[in-house]
Design a protein around this motif. Sequence first.
Motif, short mmCIF file in Angstrom:
data_model
loop_
_atom_site.label_atom_id
_atom_site.label_comp_id
_atom_site.label_asym_id
_atom_site.label_seq_id
_atom_site.Cartn_x
_atom_site.Cartn_y
_atom_site.Cartn_z
N UNK A 9 18.80 -5.51 -16.34
CA UNK A 9 19.45 -4.80 -15.23
C UNK A 9 19.04 -5.42 -13.89
N UNK A 10 19.80 -5.10 -12.85
CA UNK A 10 19.49 -5.61 -11.50
C UNK A 10 20.41 -6.76 -11.14
N UNK A 11 19.93 -7.56 -10.20
CA UNK A 11 20.77 -8.65 -9.68
C UNK A 11 21.19 -9.64 -10.76
N UNK A 12 20.27 -10.06 -11.70
CA UNK A 12 20.70 -11.05 -12.70
C UNK A 12 21.96 -10.63 -13.45
N UNK A 13 22.13 -9.29 -13.59
CA UNK A 13 23.29 -8.77 -14.31
C UNK A 13 24.61 -9.16 -13.62
N UNK A 14 24.55 -9.32 -12.29
CA UNK A 14 25.76 -9.61 -11.53
C UNK A 14 26.12 -11.09 -11.54
N UNK A 15 25.10 -11.94 -11.78
CA UNK A 15 25.32 -13.38 -11.62
C UNK A 15 25.59 -14.06 -12.95
N UNK A 16 26.11 -15.26 -12.90
CA UNK A 16 26.38 -16.04 -14.10
C UNK A 16 25.07 -16.42 -14.77
N UNK A 17 25.16 -16.82 -16.04
CA UNK A 17 23.98 -17.31 -16.75
C UNK A 17 23.42 -18.53 -16.04
N UNK A 18 22.11 -18.64 -16.02
CA UNK A 18 21.48 -19.82 -15.42
C UNK A 18 21.18 -19.66 -13.95
N UNK A 19 21.62 -18.53 -13.34
CA UNK A 19 21.30 -18.31 -11.92
C UNK A 19 19.84 -17.90 -11.81
N UNK A 20 19.19 -18.33 -10.73
CA UNK A 20 17.77 -17.96 -10.54
C UNK A 20 17.61 -17.19 -9.25
N UNK A 21 16.63 -16.30 -9.28
CA UNK A 21 16.44 -15.48 -8.09
C UNK A 21 14.95 -15.27 -7.86
N UNK A 22 14.51 -15.47 -6.63
CA UNK A 22 13.11 -15.23 -6.26
C UNK A 22 13.12 -14.25 -5.10
N UNK A 23 12.28 -13.23 -5.19
CA UNK A 23 12.26 -12.29 -4.06
C UNK A 23 10.84 -11.81 -3.82
N UNK A 24 10.65 -11.24 -2.62
CA UNK A 24 9.32 -10.71 -2.28
C UNK A 24 8.44 -11.76 -1.67
N UNK A 25 7.27 -11.30 -1.20
CA UNK A 25 6.34 -12.20 -0.52
C UNK A 25 5.87 -13.33 -1.43
N UNK A 26 5.37 -12.95 -2.61
CA UNK A 26 4.76 -13.95 -3.49
C UNK A 26 5.76 -15.02 -3.90
N UNK A 27 6.93 -14.54 -4.37
CA UNK A 27 7.88 -15.49 -4.95
C UNK A 27 8.63 -16.29 -3.90
N UNK A 28 9.10 -15.62 -2.84
CA UNK A 28 9.98 -16.31 -1.89
C UNK A 28 9.22 -16.86 -0.69
N UNK A 29 8.52 -15.98 0.05
CA UNK A 29 7.94 -16.40 1.34
C UNK A 29 6.84 -17.44 1.15
N UNK A 30 5.86 -17.13 0.27
CA UNK A 30 4.75 -18.07 0.09
C UNK A 30 5.23 -19.38 -0.52
N UNK A 31 6.19 -19.27 -1.42
CA UNK A 31 6.74 -20.48 -2.05
C UNK A 31 7.37 -21.39 -0.99
N UNK A 32 8.16 -20.77 -0.08
CA UNK A 32 8.78 -21.55 1.00
C UNK A 32 7.73 -22.18 1.91
N UNK A 33 6.73 -21.35 2.28
CA UNK A 33 5.69 -21.84 3.20
C UNK A 33 4.95 -23.02 2.58
N UNK A 518 12.65 -19.64 8.51
CA UNK A 518 12.05 -19.71 7.16
C UNK A 518 11.27 -18.43 6.86
N UNK A 519 10.57 -17.91 7.89
CA UNK A 519 9.76 -16.69 7.67
C UNK A 519 10.63 -15.48 7.36
N UNK A 520 11.83 -15.45 7.93
CA UNK A 520 12.67 -14.27 7.76
C UNK A 520 13.40 -14.23 6.42
N UNK A 521 13.18 -15.27 5.59
CA UNK A 521 13.83 -15.30 4.26
C UNK A 521 12.95 -14.53 3.28
#
Length: 545
Positions: A9-33, A518-521
């Motif tokens: 359930x959640x966002x992956x349910x809406x997207x095609x197979x193989x789509x990737x999603x990263x969210x939150x501080x740990x996954x998105x912000x620190x990864x970008x930084x 970049x920080x606001x992502x």
Amino acid sequence: MALHIPKAPGVPQMLKDGARMFSGLEEAVYRNINACKQFAQSVRSAYGPNGMNKMIINHIEKQFITSDAGTIIRELDVEHPAAKLMVLASQMQDAEVGDGTNFVIVISGALLEAAEELLRLGVTTSEIAEGYERALDKCLEILPELICHEIKDCKNFDDVVNSIKPAIMSKQYGNEEFIAKLVAKACVAILPENTTFNVDNVRICKILGAGLLQSEVLSGMVFKREVEGDVMGATKAKVVVYSCPVDITQTETKGTVLIKSADELLNFSKGEESLLEKQIKDIADAGVKVIVAGAKFGDMALHFLNKFGVMAVRLNSKFDLRRLAKTVNATVLPRLTTPTAEELGYCDTVRVDEVGDTRVVVFSMESNESRISTVVIRGSTDNYMDDIERAIDDGVNTFKNIARDGRFLAGAGATEIELAQHLLTYADTLPGLEQYAVRKFAVALESIPRALAENSGANATEVINNIYKAHRENNKFAGFDIDSENNGVCNAKETGVLDSYVLKYWGLKYAVGAATTILKVDQIIMAKRAGGPKPKAKAGSDDES
């Protein structure tokens, strides 16, 4: 009946197979930084006169050895979306100012590194972004007070040389005096009275052999080509420029010619020949001594050109053809017609020269008001000449900035430390959490003198302390002295280490813009890559081919 496996359930349910999603501080912000930090660190070691070179082999296996950040990021195909934002900011700086690409990356990398520490302490991204924007506004407010030199007259040769020197020093430390004089001579000669200076009007011709000190500036244009006919030179020449082949004109419609006798056959080819001879005779009678064409010269046409003593030059690039037309003040004609007086150009001397073992055609203008000047670079290897070309390019862009805004700030990290000192006192006046971001902004500004010191092999912490100490004693132009043995400081204004005001102004703007974006992502959603081959990139212009 096929089994249907339900998706999570959640966002992956809406997207095609193989789509990737990263969210939150740990996954998105620190990864970008982290990605941006690594990217900034790799470019940072190339900053300043003692910066290290990078060897880059691009996707078509062309090799580059350079410390120019603009070239490094252009040839590296950066894939990471956040690092790409930094690359875009740096490219904007290149388009706006033409120099300072590394400055943008180093500052935005340092800002993101500082932001990471604040995020771990629990400060929110929006507060950090707001603090950074406040600090930027304060910096831009203080910058005009730190101006230490201004050029009023762009035609003053010595002033221009001294102002261009620091920009060239960061690429070619040791040869800056000679190259700065070349650039100043090329630029001052073609500076128009009323309109703005165009960077494209300084051309560069690289010829292998000899050494850098044999390089020279010519007013006019130089082409690495042979002439087509037997005529090797012309003086005080009228020039006509054609974008079509100089040959027997092809008919526009197809037709069949019935020839019944040998006489008719002789007369048929004679008619074509006499028509071409008449065309070329008319051109020669108009006073033309040089014909430049963008396509081939036919054998018959060359025979007649030699007969009438007209010089023939062929240029393959349509851009070169346009530039030459601009240099000699001619109109490019699309058909082989007799030119009118208005369509003709004029050139003082057109000659074939031998530079080293390379034959070149030189169109040179003796008059003071030339429209285009060419810097002929000599060097032992192609890579070396490419690097000289990048240094000259930076110098020409600096001249463009002088023509637009002649104000200069102290270089060598002096301006950054002075701004940092102001920001630290400004942070104490802020009540909210933004004050922490403003303090970190001040620390991030220290990354410029720190990079200069580290690349020169000095103790960075001691250097920064020494500069701060000098600034507290009200010496606001004190910066790092790269020639000192004991982490010393020097007065950047007196030693002539200057940075363009425009460079610092736009550099800070773009660096902060990239960092706050970049920080606001907080989420990265990547769709599945489309199958099949990659779409073809749009072919670039053959401008520099």
